[in-house]
Design an enzyme around this catalytic site. Structure first.
Site, short mmCIF file in Angstrom:
data_model
loop_
_atom_site.label_atom_id
_atom_site.label_comp_id
_atom_site.label_asym_id
_atom_site.label_seq_id
_atom_site.Cartn_x
_atom_site.Cartn_y
_atom_site.Cartn_z
N GLU A 31 37.66 32.08 71.60
CA GLU A 31 36.63 32.58 71.06
C GLU A 31 35.66 32.28 71.88
O GLU A 31 35.31 31.34 73.02
CB GLU A 31 36.38 31.92 70.14
CG GLU A 31 34.57 32.34 69.51
CD GLU A 31 34.73 33.77 69.52
OE1 GLU A 31 33.67 34.43 69.70
OE2 GLU A 31 35.08 34.25 68.62
N CYS A 39 31.14 38.64 60.29
CA CYS A 39 30.72 38.49 58.87
C CYS A 39 30.00 37.03 59.01
O CYS A 39 28.81 37.77 58.32
CB CYS A 39 31.96 37.97 58.38
SG CYS A 39 31.56 37.34 56.35
N HIS A 438 30.74 40.74 25.42
CA HIS A 438 29.58 41.58 25.73
C HIS A 438 28.40 41.00 25.78
O HIS A 438 28.74 39.50 25.18
CB HIS A 438 29.56 41.90 24.20
CG HIS A 438 27.97 42.95 23.83
ND1 HIS A 438 27.92 43.90 24.41
CD2 HIS A 438 26.92 42.30 22.81
CE1 HIS A 438 26.13 44.22 23.41
NE2 HIS A 438 26.11 43.41 22.85
#
Length: 456
Positions: A31, A39, A438
Site C-alpha cells: 500500500e 471508500c 407497516h
C-alpha cells in the site's frame, strides 16, 4: 518469494489476503498511501459522515415544522463536522491496517509498487516475486485539461474533504452522483451552491423524470442549477474563481469562493509499469479483465475500480468474492452474474436496481410498470419527507422484475427487497404477495405490483 502479491489495500485486497493466508499461502500486501482505499478515506465513509451532519443541520432548520422550537438560528461548526468525519474515517483506516499487520502469513509493505515482469514487483529497493498478483489500486478524481483549470485552486472529491470552513459560494462542476451529494451537503451547511452541468439534465444515465425530481429537490433547498454549459472554463477572480458557463440563458459565468470539479474518475494504473508485465489496458488506463477478473496475463488479476467492471465499494468487495470463489472454492462465479445496483446519497436518497425505463423500452420487451409518488406513501408523509417516488418495471411475459427506482426516505434500504428477489430469479407475484411491516416504505412495493400498467 511469496505465494501472492496484492497491490493496494482497498475493499477487495484485505479480505482476499485473509482468505489466501487462511488457505496456507504467504501474502505480501503493498500500500503506497492510505489503508482502506477510496471508500474509507475519500469516498463512502467520510462523505456519508458529512451527509449525516448535513441532514442534522437540515432537520434543525426545519424543526419548527415538527413543533420543535429551537432558540436562535442554526449554526454549523465546520471544524467540528470535519473532526467527526476524520475520526470515523481514521478509525476505519486503522482497523484495516491493524487487521493486515496482525494477519498470520501476511507481510505489509508501504511504498509504490511497480511491475518488473509478469511475476515480479519492485517496492523501493526490494523486488517481490509471486505466481499470483492481484491489482487493487482503485481510482482518483479526474481533472481534465479544461481551459484555465491549472490556473485556479480547483477542489476534487478528495481535497474538498480537507475544508474546515463552509465556503461562501461553492460552484460544483459536474451534475452527477458525486457532485450532487456535495452540492446538497454544503448547501445545508450554509454555503451558496451552484451546480454547472454540461448536459441538458442532471445525472443523464437516469430516466428523465428521475433527473427532474432530483433537480426539483435540490432547487427547493436553494441550490442553483445551470444546465447546457457548453463552454466550461476557469479563471482566477478577486472573490475566488470564475467559472465560465455560457449557457443558452442566464449569466455567462459564475463567481464562487470555491470550485469543485466532479466530472468522473480515472484508474490509478498509469505508474504501475503494467507494460513491463504485458497487462492490457484501454485508452483510459482501465485494466482489461474477463468475467472472473483475470487479466490477459496468466497469474494476474485486477479488482475494484481499476478494472472498469464496477465503481462502487459493493462491486469491489464482490470482485474479491468472485476471485476467492474461483481460486479457492472451486465455485464458478462471474461478474456477469451481478445485477446493477447503486444509490445516490442525496437526502432523500435515490436507489436503483436493474434496468431503467429507457433501457427497457430500447430492449423491445413487453413491460408493465407500477409507480407511486411519495406523497402517497404513509411513512414518507409521517416523516414530512414526501419528495420523490417509487417505481418498478416487470416483463409482462416472463414476470421477471427488470428494474426499480426509489427516490425517497429509506429508499436505499427498501430497494433490497427488489434486488434480492431479482437474484432469486423469482417472478414478481412472489413480492406482490409478501406481507411487509407497516409503516414502511417497502410495504408499498407489493401495492405497486398490484397496480401495474403497460409501460408506454
Amino acid at each position: 518469494m511469496v505465494d501472492a502479491i496484492i497491490i493496494g489495500a482497498g475493499q477487495a485486497g484485505p479480505p482476499l489476503a485473509g482468505r489466501l493466508t487462511a488457505a496456507g499461502m504467504t501474502v505480501a500486501v503493498v500500500e503506497r498511501k492510505l489503508f482502506g482505499g477510496t471508500c474509507v478515506n475519500t469516498g463512502c465513509t467520510p462523505t456519508k459522515t458529512l451527509v449525516a451532519s448535513a441532514r442534522v443541520a437540515r432537520m434543525a432548520q426545519r424543526a419548527a415544522e415538527y413543533g420543535v422550537m429551537l432558540d436562535g438560528p442554526v449554526r454549523v461548526d465546520m471544524a467540528k463536522v470535519k473532526a467527526r468525519k476524520d475520526a470515523i474515517s481514521g478509525r476505519s483506516r486503522q482497523n484495516v491496517e491493524g487487521w493486515l499487520r496482525g494477519m498470520p502469513g501476511c507481510r505489509v509493505l508501504q511504498g509504490h509498487a511497480r511491475f518488473e515482469s509478469a511475476n515480479s514487483v519492485r517496492v523501493g529497493d526490494e523486488v517481490l516475486t509471486a505466481e499470483r498478483i492481484f491489482i487493487n489500486v482503485g481510482a482518483r478524481a479526474a481533472v481534465p485539461d479544461m481551459p484555465g483549470v491549472r490556473d485556479v485552486g480547483i477542489l476534487t472529491s478528495g481535497t474538498i474533504l480537507d475544508l474546515d470552513r463552509v465556503p461562501r459560494h461553492l460552484v460544483v462542476v459536474g451534475g452527477s452522483y458525486i457532485g450532487l451529494e456535495f452540492a446538497q451537503m454544503y448547501r445545508r451547511f450554509g454555503a451558496e451552491v451552484t451546480v454547472v452541468e454540461k448536459g441538458d439534465r442532471l445525472i443523464p444515465r437516469e430516466d428523465p423524470d428521475v433527473s427532474a425530481a432530483i433537480r426539483d429537490l435540490l432547487e427547493a433547498e436553494g441550490v442553483t442549477v445551470r444546465l447546457s454549459a457548453d463552454c466550461i472554463r476557469f479563471a482566477p477572480h478577486a472573490d475566488g474563481v470564475e467559472v465560465g458557463v455560457a449557457c443558452a440563458s442566464g449569466a455567462p459565468s459564475v463567481v464562487g469562493s470555491h470550485a469543485l470539479l466532479a466530472v468522473g474518475r480515472v484508474p490509478n494504473t498509469d505508474d504501475l509499469g503494467l507494460d513491463r508485465a504485458g497487462v492490457a489496458t484501454d485508452a483510459r488506463g482501465t485494466i482489461t479483465v474477463d468475467d472472473t477478473l483475470r487479466t490477459n496475463v496468466p497469474g494476474i488479476w485486477a479488482m475494484g475500480d481499476c478494472n472498469g467492471r464496477g465503481a462502487f465499494t459493493h462491486t469491489a468487495y464482490n470482485d474479491f468474492e468472485i476471485v476467492a470463489a474461483n481460486l479457492l472454492d472451486g465455485d464458478r462465479r462471474s461478474v456477469d452474474d451481478r445485477i446493477q445496483a447503486y444509490a445516490l446519497y442525496t437526502d432523500p436518497p435515490l436507489a436503483r436496481v436493474g434496468m431503467t425505463d429507457e433501457a427497457v423500452r430500447r430492449s423491445g420487451r413487453r413491460a408493465l410498470v407500477g409507480m407511486r409518488p411519495m406523497t402517497r406513501v404513509g411513512r414518507a408523509v409521517e416523516k414530512g419527507e414526501t419528495q420523490g417516488f417509487m417505481r418498478i418495471v416487470v416483463d409482462a411475459d416472463s414476470q421477471e422484475i427488470l428494474g426499480a427506482a426509489i427516490l425517497g426516505p429509506g429508499g436505499d434500504e427498501a430497494i433490497h427487497a427488489v434486488l434480492d428477489l431479482m437474484y432469486a430469479k423469482a417472478p414478481y407475484p412472489t413480492l406482490q404477495r409478501a406481507v411487509h411491516i407497516h409503516p414502511t416504505v417497502a410495504e408499498l412495493l407489493p401495492t405497486l405490483l398490484g397496480e401495474l400498467t403497460p409501460l408506454g
